[in-house]
Design a protein around this motif. Sequence first.
Motif, PDB file in Angstrom:
ATOM      1  N   LYS A 125       0.840  -1.196   0.000  1.00 25.65           N
ATOM      2  CA  LYS A 125       0.000   0.000   0.000  1.00 25.65           C
ATOM      3  C   LYS A 125       0.877   1.249   0.000  1.00 25.65           C
ATOM      4  CE  LYS A 125      -0.897   0.965   4.874  1.00 25.65           C
ATOM      5  NZ  LYS A 125      -1.897   1.212   5.877  1.00 25.65           N
ATOM      6  N   GLU A 126       2.087   1.145   0.546  1.00 28.56           N
ATOM      7  CA  GLU A 126       3.021   2.268   0.513  1.00 28.56           C
ATOM      8  C   GLU A 126       3.383   2.617  -0.932  1.00 28.56           C
ATOM      9  OE1 GLU A 126       3.453  -0.455   2.500  1.00 28.56           O
ATOM     10  OE2 GLU A 126       3.146   0.443   4.471  1.00 28.56           O
ATOM     11  N   GLU A 127       3.567   1.605  -1.747  1.00 32.47           N
ATOM     12  CA  GLU A 127       3.884   1.841  -3.150  1.00 32.47           C
ATOM     13  C   GLU A 127       2.701   2.489  -3.881  1.00 32.47           C
ATOM     14  OE1 GLU A 127       4.886  -0.949  -6.877  1.00 32.47           O
ATOM     15  OE2 GLU A 127       6.305  -1.182  -5.199  1.00 32.47           O
ATOM     16  N   ILE A 128       1.504   2.101  -3.501  1.00 25.69           N
ATOM     17  CA  ILE A 128       0.312   2.727  -4.084  1.00 25.69           C
ATOM     18  C   ILE A 128       0.258   4.199  -3.673  1.00 25.69           C
ATOM     19  CG2 ILE A 128      -2.216   2.757  -4.155  1.00 25.69           C
ATOM     20  CD1 ILE A 128      -2.118  -0.303  -3.640  1.00 25.69           C
ATOM     21  N   TYR A 129       0.497   4.467  -2.405  1.00 28.41           N
ATOM     22  CA  TYR A 129       0.503   5.848  -1.920  1.00 28.41           C
ATOM     23  C   TYR A 129       1.573   6.668  -2.651  1.00 28.41           C
ATOM     24  CZ  TYR A 129       1.398   9.898   0.953  1.00 28.41           C
ATOM     25  OH  TYR A 129       1.604  11.182   1.368  1.00 28.41           O
ATOM     26  N   ASP A 130       2.763   6.095  -2.793  1.00 33.24           N
ATOM     27  CA  ASP A 130       3.842   6.795  -3.495  1.00 33.24           C
ATOM     28  C   ASP A 130       3.447   7.113  -4.939  1.00 33.24           C
ATOM     29  OD1 ASP A 130       5.412   6.746  -1.215  1.00 33.24           O
ATOM     30  OD2 ASP A 130       6.638   5.042  -1.871  1.00 33.24           O
ATOM     31  N   ALA A 131       2.746   6.191  -5.583  1.00 30.63           N
ATOM     32  CA  ALA A 131       2.279   6.414  -6.956  1.00 30.63           C
ATOM     33  C   ALA A 131       1.266   7.564  -6.987  1.00 30.63           C
ATOM     34  CB  ALA A 131       1.663   5.143  -7.538  1.00 30.63           C
ATOM     35  N   LEU A 182       1.089  10.062  -4.796  1.00 31.48           N
ATOM     36  CA  LEU A 182       1.854  11.278  -4.517  1.00 31.48           C
ATOM     37  C   LEU A 182       2.575  11.755  -5.780  1.00 31.48           C
ATOM     38  CD1 LEU A 182       2.898  13.290  -2.365  1.00 31.48           C
ATOM     39  CD2 LEU A 182       4.729  11.649  -1.900  1.00 31.48           C
ATOM     40  N   GLU A 183       3.168  10.837  -6.493  1.00 33.97           N
ATOM     41  CA  GLU A 183       3.888  11.157  -7.730  1.00 33.97           C
ATOM     42  C   GLU A 183       2.935  11.714  -8.795  1.00 33.97           C
ATOM     43  OE1 GLU A 183       7.465  11.608  -9.467  1.00 33.97           O
ATOM     44  OE2 GLU A 183       7.262  10.584  -7.552  1.00 33.97           O
ATOM     45  N   GLU A 184       1.820  11.030  -8.998  1.00 36.36           N
ATOM     46  CA  GLU A 184       0.848  11.450 -10.009  1.00 36.36           C
ATOM     47  C   GLU A 184       0.250  12.818  -9.696  1.00 36.36           C
ATOM     48  OE1 GLU A 184      -3.592  10.080 -11.170  1.00 36.36           O
ATOM     49  OE2 GLU A 184      -2.090   8.484 -11.298  1.00 36.36           O
ATOM     50  N   TYR A 185      -0.124  13.016  -8.445  1.00 34.97           N
ATOM     51  CA  TYR A 185      -0.774  14.266  -8.050  1.00 34.97           C
ATOM     52  C   TYR A 185       0.204  15.438  -8.130  1.00 34.97           C
ATOM     53  CZ  TYR A 185      -4.233  17.026  -5.353  1.00 34.97           C
ATOM     54  OH  TYR A 185      -5.157  17.947  -4.922  1.00 34.97           O
ATOM     55  N   SER A 186       1.424  15.233  -7.679  1.00 34.67           N
ATOM     56  CA  SER A 186       2.413  16.322  -7.751  1.00 34.67           C
ATOM     57  C   SER A 186       2.753  16.644  -9.206  1.00 34.67           C
ATOM     58  CB  SER A 186       3.672  15.985  -6.946  1.00 34.67           C
ATOM     59  OG  SER A 186       4.319  14.836  -7.441  1.00 34.67           O
ATOM     60  N   ASP A 187       2.827  15.624 -10.067  1.00 31.98           N
ATOM     61  CA  ASP A 187       3.047  15.878 -11.502  1.00 31.98           C
ATOM     62  C   ASP A 187       1.923  16.739 -12.069  1.00 31.98           C
ATOM     63  OD1 ASP A 187       5.429  14.489 -11.795  1.00 31.98           O
ATOM     64  OD2 ASP A 187       4.494  12.672 -12.580  1.00 31.98           O
ATOM     65  N   LYS A 189       0.195  15.436   7.395  1.00 34.86           N
ATOM     66  CA  LYS A 189       1.458  14.793   7.015  1.00 34.86           C
ATOM     67  C   LYS A 189       1.494  14.524   5.507  1.00 34.86           C
ATOM     68  CE  LYS A 189       4.313  10.740   7.920  1.00 34.86           C
ATOM     69  NZ  LYS A 189       4.431   9.485   8.659  1.00 34.86           N
ATOM     70  N   MET A 190       0.395  14.045   4.962  1.00 32.84           N
ATOM     71  CA  MET A 190       0.327  13.777   3.527  1.00 32.84           C
ATOM     72  C   MET A 190       0.400  15.075   2.731  1.00 32.84           C
ATOM     73  SD  MET A 190      -2.507  10.817   3.199  1.00 32.84           S
ATOM     74  CE  MET A 190      -2.344   9.272   4.038  1.00 32.84           C
ATOM     75  N   HIS A 191      -0.264  16.103   3.221  1.00 41.19           N
ATOM     76  CA  HIS A 191      -0.233  17.403   2.554  1.00 41.19           C
ATOM     77  C   HIS A 191       1.194  17.947   2.522  1.00 41.19           C
ATOM     78  CE1 HIS A 191      -0.608  21.805   2.245  1.00 41.19           C
ATOM     79  NE2 HIS A 191      -1.476  21.469   1.311  1.00 41.19           N
ATOM     80  N   ASP A 192       1.894  17.843   3.637  1.00 50.87           N
ATOM     81  CA  ASP A 192       3.277  18.320   3.691  1.00 50.87           C
ATOM     82  C   ASP A 192       4.164  17.525   2.737  1.00 50.87           C
ATOM     83  OD1 ASP A 192       2.379  20.116   5.570  1.00 50.87           O
ATOM     84  OD2 ASP A 192       3.346  19.118   7.277  1.00 50.87           O
ATOM     85  N   GLN A 193       3.935  16.218   2.644  1.00 53.17           N
ATOM     86  CA  GLN A 193       4.697  15.402   1.690  1.00 53.17           C
ATOM     87  C   GLN A 193       4.406  15.853   0.256  1.00 53.17           C
ATOM     88  OE1 GLN A 193       3.293  11.536   2.912  1.00 53.17           O
ATOM     89  NE2 GLN A 193       5.123  11.153   4.140  1.00 53.17           N
ATOM     90  N   LEU A 194       3.157  16.176  -0.030  1.00 54.82           N
ATOM     91  CA  LEU A 194       2.785  16.659  -1.353  1.00 54.82           C
ATOM     92  C   LEU A 194       3.491  17.981  -1.653  1.00 54.82           C
ATOM     93  CD1 LEU A 194       1.025  16.533  -3.947  1.00 54.82           C
ATOM     94  CD2 LEU A 194      -0.736  17.748  -2.640  1.00 54.82           C
TER      95      LEU A 194
END
Length: 188
Positions: A56-62, A64-69, A121-126
């Motif tokens: 699920k971490e890999e899904i979250y990372d995907a 995060l990557e997609e949304y920031s792009d 925390k997720m927002h800050d990572q974004l």
Amino acid sequence: MIKMRIVKDPEVRKKEILRGALKVFSKKGYDKTTITDISKELGISQGLCYRYYASKEEIYDAALEEYSDHIVNSNIKRFDDDKRSFKEKIMDFSGNVEEYQTPESDDELMYELFHGENSQKMHDQLMMKTASKLVPYIKKELQTAKDNGEIKISDIDSFAYFFVYGQVGMLINESDSQDLSARIQDLL
């Protein structure tokens, strides 16, 4: 009745799993979500989820990557105008915080995950991921401005990092976008 296996293009299936996971993350919260929850949401086996994502971490990372792009690309398009001076571009980029944030709400699932209740925390990572993707663009703009004689900065790399990450810090601590714009104006 025999249930027929539906074969989908791998990219379509991967995207489907990501979207399903976002729904579950938004409903249950990231920490309480399991791959089992995601597979149940989609009506697929856990094994199929694991075929595309190791965790699920890999899904979250995907996500995060997609949304920031999406956020970066949407905003770069708005400011990619060779007719304006560097200062005009930077002031537009810095002075319109609300417009900069507009692409974030284009995707309701992503927006809910990264901007919902208990998602600081997720927002800050974004924000940090988005900033890291903006740095190369700002470096390019700084170099062009230097080449055109608009600015005299000896260390473009350091200034680009300072500019991007400095704004992130100011955005975290300041709610008044006019104040942010005025501060940037003073720097230029």
